[in-house]
Scaffold this active site. Structure first.
Site, PDB file in Angstrom:
ATOM      1  N   ASP A 217      -4.579   4.395  -2.563  1.00  0.00           N
ATOM      2  CA  ASP A 217      -3.401   3.383  -2.715  1.00  0.00           C
ATOM      3  C   ASP A 217      -2.067   4.125  -2.552  1.00  0.00           C
ATOM      4  OD1 ASP A 217      -2.685   0.695  -3.467  1.00  0.00           O
ATOM      5  OD2 ASP A 217      -2.161   1.401  -5.373  1.00  0.00           O
TER       6      ASP A 217
ATOM      7  N   HIS B 173       2.040   6.504   0.823  1.00  0.00           N
ATOM      8  CA  HIS B 173       3.285   6.903   0.217  1.00  0.00           C
ATOM      9  C   HIS B 173       3.763   8.242  -0.088  1.00  0.00           C
ATOM     10  CE1 HIS B 173       3.448   2.576  -0.160  1.00  0.00           C
ATOM     11  NE2 HIS B 173       2.718   2.515  -1.198  1.00  0.00           N
TER      12      HIS B 173
END
Ligand code: BG6
Length: 517
Positions: free
Chosen positions: A260, A265
């Site tokens: 995730d 990111h």
């Protein structure tokens, strides 16, 4: 010591105007998954804000699409509620809303049905005439990821991927569930679209403070000479969230923290911190450097995963007088879930600049607070002249720490030793601080505002490219494989704490400790 840093007047207004006052051409935006959370919380509020500030052309239209049956009017009303609720740091203006609402349309449809695309096509023809969108269309895929390939295939089959103007497609994360599925998705996309029309979004790259890393590193002359293995002892990237899974238990259970946050990111943040300077600040050069960096990250061997990666899952706890559920007690979560809600990884970058410098990355849900930052720990001075006078051991032995604060208190601080007043040579750490809010005093655009404008303007610098996504999957895949075959003794950290003990032990093995952000 605290130093207030004031911005100097623009030194190069021409360069400023290139990125910030860019001209955005007329276009229509089609949002697939328009009744979903992302659309309500981020996309529509960002578009409204861009419209309000006249940062996009007034000749534009949004066509929302999802399975829910709704008229244009009902869609406008729903979006009005969401925009007024989720608009960040900005007033909601009724008059502006009235004009904005005239640009919103809705087409109900199931992405697997051919008829949906024909309806969409007629609506696009209509708005092209009524709103003079010039035939330019930006598609935004914000549906269940399992629909991405089919939706793109059908856009192709219905000739929606080409037309009078340009056609571009933004693809939300997650891009694939693992390396193999990401590669397959890329292949399927490229059967219809050329790479230059594909905009894979990673909203961290659109955050002002992440973009500022490049300005800080490459706009100044004094940091880059120190930015390497000779002066840097270790780098720590932390993305802690105090919230839990917020009703996304079903999705999160399958994803986990490594997938995730770290695969996308945080590996992009690491690439931004560690990449080489591009020769020109343009999309191709910046993305080449990020990709090159990610390819240099060592791919851990399965036998070493336990040494370099730690998985955690929060259990129930009483935090500040409030009872917090454990992950396994969250709605739609399997009571025996093996999901990582915390992940910490040590990466090594095998290149001349970074060989042997550990990059520690950690992320977790239900941590003590929400904070994302990057701490660059510099080496100790060669001689500890004042060490006998300094209390504190390890931390003060390496006094120089540069912290780039991504959120929530955006800024940069540098810690160094200073003499304490009085006789004797007592020293203690102090810090020099730059704070975005007080230095610029203006609202910073949200990541989605920046990225939407970039896609409309045709600038993919802050979007990820196929080779970057591939490389970032490669570095997490061995960890996912080993974890997928492991049985963890979860939960192993109580909600509201900084993660499992094993994570501290991972750093201790290298003589390091996690910084308390
Ligand atoms: C998303 C993740 O991509 O990023 C979420 O799916 C996470 O789980 C979010 O909460 C964090 O983004 P931000 O901008 O709030 O730091």
């Amino acid at each position: 010591m605290s130093v207030l840093v004031q911005p100097l007047p623009d030194v190069n207004p021409l360069q400023d105007s290139l990125r910030f006052a860019r001209r955005v051409p007329p276009c229509a935006i089609v949002i697939f998954g328009a009744s979903g959370d992302l659309s309500k919380r981020k996309l529509l509020p960002s578009l409204y804000r861009l419209f309000y500030e006249r940062r996009i052309s007034q000749n534009f239209a949004v066509i929302g699409s999802s399975r829910t049956a709704m008229s244009d009017e009902q869609f406008r009303e729903r979006m009005r509620e969401s925009v007024s609720k989720f608009l960040e740091d900005a007033p909601f203006d009724e008059d502006v809303w009235k004009s904005f609402a005239q640009c919103l349309f809705y087409v109900a449809g199931d992405l697997s049905e051919e008829a949906s695309y024909e309806r969409l096509k007629s609506k696009l023809d209509e708005v092209e005439k009524s709103h003079q969108t010039g035939g330019n269309v930006l598609f935004y895929l914000s549906t269940q990821p399992s629909y991405y390939a089919e939706a793109i295939r059908k856009l192709g089959a219905h000739q929606l991927h080409k037309g009078n103007g340009w056609r571009r497609v933004i693809i939300e994360k997650p891009f694939g569930h693992d390396l193999a599925s990401a590669r397959k998705l890329n292949e399927e996309i490229h059967q219809v679209l050329v790479e230059s029309d594909v905009y894979r979004i990673d909203h961290y790259l659109g955050k002002e403070t992440v973009q500022n890393i490049l300005a800080f590193r490459f706009g100044n002359g004094i940091f880059e000479p120190l930015w390497n293995r000779r002066y840097v002892d270790n780098v720590q990237i932390t993305a802690a969230e105090s919230i839990g899974v917020e009703g996304r238990g079903g999705y999160y259970q399958e994803a986990g923290a490594l997938r995730d946050m770290i695969q996308n990111h945080l590996s992009q943040v690491m690439a931004t911190i560690a990449m080489e300077p591009p020769t020109v600040f343009d999309a191709a050069n910046v993305r080449d450097e990020r990709a090159k960096l990610l390819r240099a990250v060592r791919v851990v061997k399965p036998d070493d995963v336990a040494k370099y990666a730690v998985a955690g899952q929060y259990g129930p706890a009483n935090v500040g007088g409030q009872d917090i559920l454990g992950f396994r007690q969250e709605p739609s979560v399997d009571p025996n879930a093996q999901t990582d809600t915390y992940a910490a990884v040590t990466f090594f970058i095998d290149n001349w600049r970074w060989a042997d410098v550990p990059f520690y990355i950690r992320t977790g849900k239900r941590m003590p607070k929400r904070v994302t930052d990057i701490a660059i720990q510099f080496n100790a001075p060669p001689l500890g002249l004042f060490s006998q006078e300094t209390k504190g051991g390890l931390r003060e032995a390496r006094p120089n720490l540069l912290v780039l604060r991504i959120q929530p208190e955006e800024g940069i601080s540098l810690r160094f030793l200073s003499k304490s007043p009085g006789s004797g040579m007592r020293v203690r750490p102090v810090s020099m601080d730059f704070n975005y809010g007080s230095s610029f005093g203006e609202r910073t655009p949200t990541a989605y505002e920046t990225l939407l404008v970039d896609a409309m303007a045709g600038d993919p610098t802050l979007y990820t490219r196929q080779d970057m996504v591939d490389a970032s999957w490669q570095i997490v895949q061995p960890i996912l494989d080993v974890w997928g075959n492991s049985k963890f003794d979860f939960p192993n950290y109580p909600a509201g704490t900084w993660g499992p003990k094993a994570s501290d032990e991972m750093l201790a093995r290298q003589g390091h400790v996690w910084r308390v952000p």
